[in-house]
Write an enzyme that holds these catalytic residues in place. Structure first.
Site, PDB file in Angstrom:
ATOM      1  CB  THR A 264      -4.136   5.954   7.008  1.00 50.66           C
ATOM      2  OG1 THR A 264      -4.259   5.073   8.135  1.00 50.66           O
ATOM      3  CG2 THR A 264      -3.350   5.246   5.934  1.00 50.66           C
TER       4      THR A 264
ATOM      5  CB  SER B 266     -14.239  -0.502   9.661  1.00 49.62           C
ATOM      6  OG  SER B 266     -13.258  -0.335   8.687  1.00 49.62           O
TER       7      SER B 266
ATOM      8  CB  SER C 172      -9.550  -2.783   6.844  1.00 49.08           C
ATOM      9  OG  SER C 172      -8.392  -2.097   6.416  1.00 49.08           O
TER      10      SER C 172
ATOM     11  CG  HIS D 234     -14.530   5.845   3.412  1.00 48.35           C
ATOM     12  ND1 HIS D 234     -14.289   6.966   4.182  1.00 48.35           N
ATOM     13  CD2 HIS D 234     -13.834   4.835   3.998  1.00 48.35           C
ATOM     14  CE1 HIS D 234     -13.490   6.639   5.184  1.00 48.35           C
ATOM     15  NE2 HIS D 234     -13.198   5.348   5.089  1.00 48.35           N
TER      16      HIS D 234
ATOM     17  CG  ASN E 173      -9.572   8.109   7.431  1.00 48.09           C
ATOM     18  OD1 ASN E 173     -10.636   8.618   7.074  1.00 48.09           O
ATOM     19  ND2 ASN E 173      -9.469   6.842   7.781  1.00 48.09           N
TER      20      ASN E 173
ATOM     21  CD  GLU F 179     -14.711   5.865  13.027  1.00 49.64           C
ATOM     22  OE1 GLU F 179     -14.160   4.827  13.421  1.00 49.64           O
ATOM     23  OE2 GLU F 179     -14.978   6.085  11.837  1.00 49.64           O
TER      24      GLU F 179
ATOM     25  CE  LYS G 123      -4.341  -0.922  -2.910  1.00 58.10           C
ATOM     26  NZ  LYS G 123      -4.000  -1.668  -1.696  1.00 58.10           N
TER      27      LYS G 123
ATOM     28  CG  ASP H 216      10.972   5.327  -1.122  1.00 61.40           C
ATOM     29  OD1 ASP H 216      10.750   6.561  -1.230  1.00 61.40           O
ATOM     30  OD2 ASP H 216      11.211   4.590  -2.090  1.00 61.40           O
TER      31      ASP H 216
ATOM     32  CB  CYS I  31     -15.868   5.633   7.663  1.00 62.54           C
ATOM     33  SG  CYS I  31     -14.288   5.780   8.480  1.00 62.54           S
TER      34      CYS I  31
HETATM   35  P1  HMG Z   1       1.353  -1.086   5.136  1.00 62.39           P
HETATM   36  O1  HMG Z   1       1.769  -2.252   5.942  1.00 62.39           O
HETATM   37  O2  HMG Z   1       2.161   0.132   5.204  1.00 62.39           O
HETATM   38  O3  HMG Z   1       1.175  -1.549   3.638  1.00 62.39           O
HETATM   39  O4  HMG Z   1      -0.155  -0.717   5.512  1.00 62.39           O
HETATM   40  P2  HMG Z   1       2.198  -1.860   2.483  1.00 62.39           P
HETATM   41  O5  HMG Z   1       3.565  -2.173   3.001  1.00 62.39           O
HETATM   42  O6  HMG Z   1       1.526  -2.905   1.679  1.00 62.39           O
HETATM   43  O7  HMG Z   1       2.326  -0.500   1.632  1.00 62.39           O
HETATM   44  C1  HMG Z   1       1.219   0.187   1.170  1.00 62.39           C
HETATM   45  C2  HMG Z   1       1.333   0.422  -0.340  1.00 62.39           C
HETATM   46  O8  HMG Z   1       2.511   1.194  -0.610  1.00 62.39           O
HETATM   47  C3  HMG Z   1       1.461  -0.863  -1.149  1.00 62.39           C
HETATM   48  O9  HMG Z   1       0.719  -0.668  -2.344  1.00 62.39           O
HETATM   49  C4  HMG Z   1       2.946  -0.905  -1.508  1.00 62.39           C
HETATM   50  O10 HMG Z   1       3.243  -1.610  -2.690  1.00 62.39           O
HETATM   51  C5  HMG Z   1       3.234   0.576  -1.687  1.00 62.39           C
HETATM   52  P3  HMG Z   1      -0.576  -1.570  -2.657  1.00 62.39           P
HETATM   53  O11 HMG Z   1      -0.122  -2.967  -2.701  1.00 62.39           O
HETATM   54  O12 HMG Z   1      -1.522  -1.357  -1.509  1.00 62.39           O
HETATM   55  O13 HMG Z   1      -1.096  -1.028  -3.956  1.00 62.39           O
HETATM   56  N1  HMG Z   1       4.659   0.950  -1.562  1.00 62.39           N
HETATM   57  C6  HMG Z   1       5.276   1.833  -2.365  1.00 62.39           C
HETATM   58  N2  HMG Z   1       4.839   2.546  -3.422  1.00 62.39           N
HETATM   59  C7  HMG Z   1       5.723   3.391  -4.034  1.00 62.39           C
HETATM   60  N3  HMG Z   1       7.028   3.520  -3.649  1.00 62.39           N
HETATM   61  C8  HMG Z   1       7.510   2.828  -2.602  1.00 62.39           C
HETATM   62  C9  HMG Z   1       6.627   1.932  -1.910  1.00 62.39           C
HETATM   63  N4  HMG Z   1       6.739   1.104  -0.851  1.00 62.39           N
HETATM   64  C10 HMG Z   1       5.554   0.501  -0.647  1.00 62.39           C
HETATM   65  N5  HMG Z   1       8.772   2.973  -2.229  1.00 62.39           N
HETATM   66  C11 HMG Z   1      -2.368   0.105   5.375  1.00 62.39           C
HETATM   67  C12 HMG Z   1      -1.021   0.064   4.688  1.00 62.39           C
HETATM   68  C13 HMG Z   1      -3.323   0.936   4.540  1.00 62.39           C
HETATM   69  C14 HMG Z   1      -2.920  -1.313   5.492  1.00 62.39           C
HETATM   70  C15 HMG Z   1      -2.185   0.735   6.791  1.00 62.39           C
HETATM   71  O14 HMG Z   1      -1.802   2.070   6.669  1.00 62.39           O
HETATM   72  C16 HMG Z   1      -3.418   0.647   7.668  1.00 62.39           C
HETATM   73  O15 HMG Z   1      -3.630  -0.342   8.370  1.00 62.39           O
HETATM   74  N6  HMG Z   1      -4.285   1.721   7.673  1.00 62.39           N
HETATM   75  C17 HMG Z   1      -5.518   1.741   8.493  1.00 62.39           C
HETATM   76  C18 HMG Z   1      -6.625   0.882   7.936  1.00 62.39           C
HETATM   77  C19 HMG Z   1      -7.262   1.480   6.690  1.00 62.39           C
HETATM   78  O16 HMG Z   1      -7.158   2.660   6.428  1.00 62.39           O
HETATM   79  N7  HMG Z   1      -7.981   0.634   5.929  1.00 62.39           N
HETATM   80  C20 HMG Z   1      -8.682   1.083   4.741  1.00 62.39           C
HETATM   81  C21 HMG Z   1      -9.923   0.259   4.441  1.00 62.39           C
HETATM   82  S1  HMG Z   1     -11.040   0.236   5.834  1.00 62.39           S
HETATM   83  C22 HMG Z   1     -11.777   1.831   5.815  1.00 62.39           C
HETATM   84  O17 HMG Z   1     -11.666   2.531   4.861  1.00 62.39           O
HETATM   85  C23 HMG Z   1     -12.491   2.258   7.057  1.00 62.39           C
HETATM   86  C24 HMG Z   1     -11.714   3.219   7.951  1.00 62.39           C
HETATM   87  O18 HMG Z   1     -11.760   4.530   7.418  1.00 62.39           O
HETATM   88  C25 HMG Z   1     -12.266   3.179   9.373  1.00 62.39           C
HETATM   89  C26 HMG Z   1     -13.745   3.409   9.589  1.00 62.39           C
HETATM   90  O19 HMG Z   1     -14.611   2.942   8.871  1.00 62.39           O
HETATM   91  O20 HMG Z   1     -14.023   4.037  10.610  1.00 62.39           O
HETATM   92  C27 HMG Z   1     -10.259   2.854   8.056  1.00 62.39           C
END
Ligand code: HMG
Length: 384
Positions: A152, A306, A201, A231, A273, A79, A240, A29, A111
């Site tokens: 992302t 991270s 994360s 970030h 990102n 990185e 959040k 979706d 990051c």
């Molecule tokens: P996912 O499995 O797609 O998560 O992974 P999901 O199924 O929980 O869906 C995400 C959100 O969409 C949820 O909302 C759902 O409810 C919503 P939340 O519970 O989070 O508020 N959703 C919807 N909303 C509206 N309409 C719909 C619908 N369906 C679902 N129809 C995840 C998501 C971010 C975990 C994944 O993309 C990922 O692993 N990303 C990479 C890791 C990341 O970015 N982590 C962030 C924190 S760590 C960080 O910031 C450091 C980083 O930049 C690296 C560094 O430091 O170098 C990553």
């Protein structure tokens, strides 16, 4: 003495994937990406735009001849480095014709890298006020096709010139930081793609923000902050983090911070990102979209890398800072990008540089992009 960001600019590759197209291809979706993740598009880097080329393109736009002569320190934070030994800053020095009497290095902590670099640059200029420092954050975020992290991804670079009597943001020495060995996100040397425990994360990011904010609030009252930047790996993450404050701070403060947060995510929602540059892309986005901020307003910036390191630090806007921004150039940069089909994106994503020492000429960009990777030969990279 005031030291801080004198000029700031970003660069992003000239092609992007619209996330509604990605959602259709992945049978998801679209609102999951647009609302759930909070992103709209992501820039896609072809082989010609590695982190060196993007770094040079970001910095080229802000450096005068005089700046190039007065630099004493150049740091590239990344990185997604292109060499295990040689610093990307040396390629950048050459491409930008920066004077040879500099310290040039590369820095890494996910990051958080650019924040470490900015703090080093700040301290360097405090000690050597007649010199300037260039900090560039440059990254390509890659998680892989059909992974949870795919939506992302993104690519881009932010360049910041740090000087005394800065025109944009004077940095304060006050900062609150925390480090913790954690397995939330990492990329082994042999892997082109990052590995992440996605939900963990997010939890760790929020936990570090909460703990750091609790320390900070003893010294900094929330009503002193005109904005609180984050970030932004994807905009929902910052949303959040901000939301954790909703029940803790007066409503008027929360409303003000939320309104400015909305301005700070506008560029990132289109670029994706860019890892260590993401916080600074938020800063540019806020300053170039918001017209209610004023000189001497205090801005807080939360950096998260991270692995994991978090830091909350502060800066004060300078009189007439608007005159030193580049809103039109940045908006054009985004508007000129070509929309890729999902097939084109997947094809670009899977292209690799040769690793056997043979010569590979890289297809040059079709746009006016100034710096690009021209070829690899005998395991060395050559740039235009
Ligand atoms: P996912 O499995 O797609 O998560 O992974 P999901 O199924 O929980 O869906 C995400 C959100 O969409 C949820 O909302 C759902 O409810 C919503 P939340 O519970 O989070 O508020 N959703 C919807 N909303 C509206 N309409 C719909 C619908 N369906 C679902 N129809 C995840 C998501 C971010 C975990 C994944 O993309 C990922 O692993 N990303 C990479 C890791 C990341 O970015 N982590 C962030 C924190 S760590 C960080 O910031 C450091 C980083 O930049 C690296 C560094 O430091 O170098 C990553």
């Amino acid at each position: 003495m005031k030291v801080g960001i004198d000029k700031i600019s970003f660069y992003t590759p000239q092609q992007y994937l619209d996330l509604t197209d990605l959602a259709a291809a992945r049978n998801v979706d679209p609102n999951k990406y647009l609302i759930g993740i909070g992103q709209q598009q992501m820039s896609v880097a072809a082989l010609d735009q590695d982190i060196v080329a993007m770094a040079a393109n970001a910095a080229e736009a802000i450096l005068t001849l005089e700046d190039r002569q007065n630099l004493g320190l150049v740091i590239v934070a990344t990185e997604s480095g292109v060499d295990q030994s040689k610093a990307a800053a040396l390629f950048v020095q050459d491409l930008l014709q920066i004077n040879p009497n500099i310290r040039a290095l590369e820095i890494k902590e996910a990051c958080y890298g650019a924040t470490a670099a900015l703090q080093l640059a700040h301290d360097f200029v405090q000690l050597h006020p007649q010199q300037k420092a260039l900090v560039i954050a440059s990254d390509i975020a890659r998680y892989g096709l059909n992974t949870a992290g795919e939506v992302t991804q993104g690519a881009g670079a932010v360049a910041m010139l740090v000087s005394e009597q800065p025109h944009i943001l004077a940095l304060e020495s006050l900062a609150f930081y925390q480090s913790k060995n954690a397995g939330d996100f990492w990329r082994p040397n042999y892997s082109q793609q990052a590995l992440a425990r996605g939900k963990y994360s997010e939890e760790l990011y929020l936990q570090m923000f909460t703990q750091i904010y609790q320390r900070a609030q003893q010294k900094v009252a929330i009503d002193q902050l005109a904005a609180l930047l984050f970030h932004i790996p994807f905009s929902k993450m910052g949303r959040k983090a901000l939301k954790t404050l909703q029940d803790q701070i007066p409503e008027a403060d929360y409303k003000r911070l939320l309104a400015r947060f909305e301005q700070s995510i506008l560029y990132g929602q289109k670029v994706g990102n860019i890892y260590t540059g993401s916080l600074y892309l938020s800063l540019i986005s806020l300053l170039e979209h918001d017209n209610s901020l004023q000189a001497h307003d205090r801005i807080a910036l939360f950096s998260y890398g991270s692995g994991a390191v978090g830091e909350l630090f502060f800066g004060q806007l300078q009189p007439n800072y608007q005159a030193y921004l580049r809103p039109q150039a940045h908006q054009e940069l985004l508007q000129q990008r070509r929309r890729l089909t999902v097939d084109e994106y997947e094809n670009i994503f899977q292209r690799q540089l040769v690793t056997d020492g043979s010569c590979q000429e890289i297809v040059p960009p079709t746009t006016t992009t100034k710096h690009y990777l021209k070829k690899v030969d005998q395991h060395e990279r050559f740039y235009q």
